[in-house]
Write an enzyme that holds these catalytic residues in place. Structure first.
Site, PDB file in Angstrom:
ATOM      1  N   LYS A 172       0.744  -1.252   0.040  1.00 35.11           N
ATOM      2  CA  LYS A 172      -0.025  -0.117  -0.068  1.00 35.11           C
ATOM      3  C   LYS A 172       0.764   1.275  -0.021  1.00 35.11           C
ATOM      4  O   LYS A 172       0.910   2.159  -0.839  1.00 35.11           O
ATOM      5  CB  LYS A 172      -1.007  -0.013   1.082  1.00 35.11           C
ATOM      6  CG  LYS A 172      -2.014  -1.072   1.240  1.00 35.11           C
ATOM      7  CD  LYS A 172      -2.871  -1.066   2.366  1.00 35.11           C
ATOM      8  CE  LYS A 172      -2.404  -0.920   3.828  1.00 35.11           C
ATOM      9  NZ  LYS A 172      -1.544  -2.050   4.302  1.00 35.11           N
ATOM     10  N   ARG A 231      -9.432   0.620   9.969  1.00 36.25           N
ATOM     11  CA  ARG A 231      -8.580  -0.922  10.275  1.00 36.25           C
ATOM     12  C   ARG A 231      -9.803  -1.644  10.847  1.00 36.25           C
ATOM     13  O   ARG A 231      -9.479  -2.618  11.075  1.00 36.25           O
ATOM     14  CB  ARG A 231      -7.666  -0.566  11.233  1.00 36.25           C
ATOM     15  CG  ARG A 231      -6.298  -0.643  10.676  1.00 36.25           C
ATOM     16  CD  ARG A 231      -5.553  -1.404  10.231  1.00 36.25           C
ATOM     17  NE  ARG A 231      -4.027  -1.924  10.446  1.00 36.25           N
ATOM     18  CZ  ARG A 231      -3.027  -1.261  10.313  1.00 36.25           C
ATOM     19  NH1 ARG A 231      -3.123   0.013   9.409  1.00 36.25           N
ATOM     20  NH2 ARG A 231      -1.817  -1.446  10.586  1.00 36.25           N
ATOM     21  N   ARG A 286      11.595  -6.415   4.318  1.00 37.14           N
ATOM     22  CA  ARG A 286      11.276  -4.738   4.385  1.00 37.14           C
ATOM     23  C   ARG A 286      12.324  -3.950   5.173  1.00 37.14           C
ATOM     24  O   ARG A 286      12.648  -4.205   6.375  1.00 37.14           O
ATOM     25  CB  ARG A 286       9.987  -4.301   4.777  1.00 37.14           C
ATOM     26  CG  ARG A 286       9.685  -2.962   4.718  1.00 37.14           C
ATOM     27  CD  ARG A 286       8.353  -2.474   4.708  1.00 37.14           C
ATOM     28  NE  ARG A 286       7.652  -2.942   5.974  1.00 37.14           N
ATOM     29  CZ  ARG A 286       6.223  -2.851   5.908  1.00 37.14           C
ATOM     30  NH1 ARG A 286       5.532  -2.188   4.993  1.00 37.14           N
ATOM     31  NH2 ARG A 286       5.506  -3.040   7.171  1.00 37.14           N
ATOM     32  N   ARG A 331      11.744  -2.446  11.193  1.00 37.75           N
ATOM     33  CA  ARG A 331      10.727  -2.048  12.096  1.00 37.75           C
ATOM     34  C   ARG A 331      10.563  -3.093  13.137  1.00 37.75           C
ATOM     35  O   ARG A 331      10.781  -4.461  12.837  1.00 37.75           O
ATOM     36  CB  ARG A 331       9.457  -1.971  11.380  1.00 37.75           C
ATOM     37  CG  ARG A 331       9.227  -0.414  10.749  1.00 37.75           C
ATOM     38  CD  ARG A 331       7.901  -0.319   9.966  1.00 37.75           C
ATOM     39  NE  ARG A 331       6.853  -0.956  10.756  1.00 37.75           N
ATOM     40  CZ  ARG A 331       5.595  -0.768   9.855  1.00 37.75           C
ATOM     41  NH1 ARG A 331       5.507  -0.319   8.662  1.00 37.75           N
ATOM     42  NH2 ARG A 331       4.573  -1.190  10.463  1.00 37.75           N
ATOM     43  N   ARG A 390       0.107  -9.801  13.213  1.00 33.29           N
ATOM     44  CA  ARG A 390      -0.404  -8.372  12.414  1.00 33.29           C
ATOM     45  C   ARG A 390      -1.352  -9.049  11.318  1.00 33.29           C
ATOM     46  O   ARG A 390      -2.385  -8.710  11.204  1.00 33.29           O
ATOM     47  CB  ARG A 390       0.582  -7.400  11.921  1.00 33.29           C
ATOM     48  CG  ARG A 390       1.214  -6.720  13.047  1.00 33.29           C
ATOM     49  CD  ARG A 390       2.553  -5.910  12.359  1.00 33.29           C
ATOM     50  NE  ARG A 390       2.482  -5.318  11.196  1.00 33.29           N
ATOM     51  CZ  ARG A 390       3.387  -4.850  10.353  1.00 33.29           C
ATOM     52  NH1 ARG A 390       4.573  -5.641  10.571  1.00 33.29           N
ATOM     53  NH2 ARG A 390       3.330  -4.173   9.293  1.00 33.29           N
TER      54      ARG A 390
END
Ligand code: AMP
Length: 216
Positions: free
Chosen positions: A13, A88, A127, A161, A172
């Protein structure tokens, strides 16, 4: 143009939002980025959000809704925006509906980026994010020009992260299925969703998105 971007963590996204904003002259509003900026600045909101974020849990709805209310008032959003990471939960979506009605605004569409879980896990563990500007890279698919450094002009240091490690990622994805997935149904019922296949090259995925947006 006013858009919502739904999709699991790691669907792309953020990456796709960059191209959408560049081509359509709108602004990306990422609740995750705003929360991380608040944590870095040590604000009260940042402190309250910290424990939820580190565990891969959702920050309580009311904190997020109050935050978004302030953000949506900003003049730089007058040309349009893409909401990334918000809403969310169905409760957040209902609050957003109310807020938009009060502001006399209407959403153009809800983009839903679809990617299977095995691929998400692969993408998220690789990532890396810039400490300064928040831009994200991938160790295989979207490498920086220089290892560990954000591309010019930024030059910030890249890091992983805490919630991109395997434990929090699995949580998640579970949270997404339980709390965010029902949102797709919520917007389907209103005939507002545009589903996009999120597998393949970054540029190909963007072409699919662009052709949907050009028809709006
Ligand atoms: P993201 O960068 O969108 O993956 O968000 C990182 C983390 O920020 C999430 O795992 C949540 O803890 C928190 N967060 C971001 N957006 C929201 C939201 N709309 N509602 C609740 N928590 C959120």
């Amino acid at each position: 143009m006013k858009l919502i971007f739904l999709g699991p963590p790691g669907a792309g996204k953020g990456t796709q939002s960059e191209s959408i904003c560049r081509d359509f002259g709108i602004v990306q509003l990422s609740t995750g980025d705003i929360l991380r900026a608040n944590r870095k600045a040590g604000t009260e909101l940042g402190q309250k959000a910290q424990k939820y974020m580190d565990a891969g849990e959702l920050v309580p709805d009311q904190l997020i809704i109050d935050m978004i209310k302030e953000e949506l008032k900003k003049p730089e959003l007058s040309k349009g925006y893409i909401l990334d990471g918000f809403p969310r939960t169905v409760n957040q979506a209902e609050s957003l509906d109310k807020l938009l009605t009060e502001m006399g605004q209407k959403l153009d569409t809800v983009l839903v980026l679809e990617v299977p879980n095995e691929e998400l896990l692969k993408r998220l563990t690789a990532r890396r994010v810039c400490k300064i500007c928040g831009k994200s890279y991938h160790l295989l698919y979207k490498k920086p020009q220089e290892d560990g450094i954000c591309d010019p002009p930024c030059g910030g240091e890249l890091y992983q992260r805490d919630d991109d490690k395997e434990g929090p990622i699995l949580n998640r994805l579970k949270v997404y299925e339980a709390q965010t997935f029902p949102l797709i149904e919520y917007y389907d019922k209103k005939n507002m969703t545009s589903k996009i296949n999120g597998l393949g090259e970054i540029g190909d995925i963007y072409s699919r998105i662009k052709s949907v947006l050009e028809k709006l």
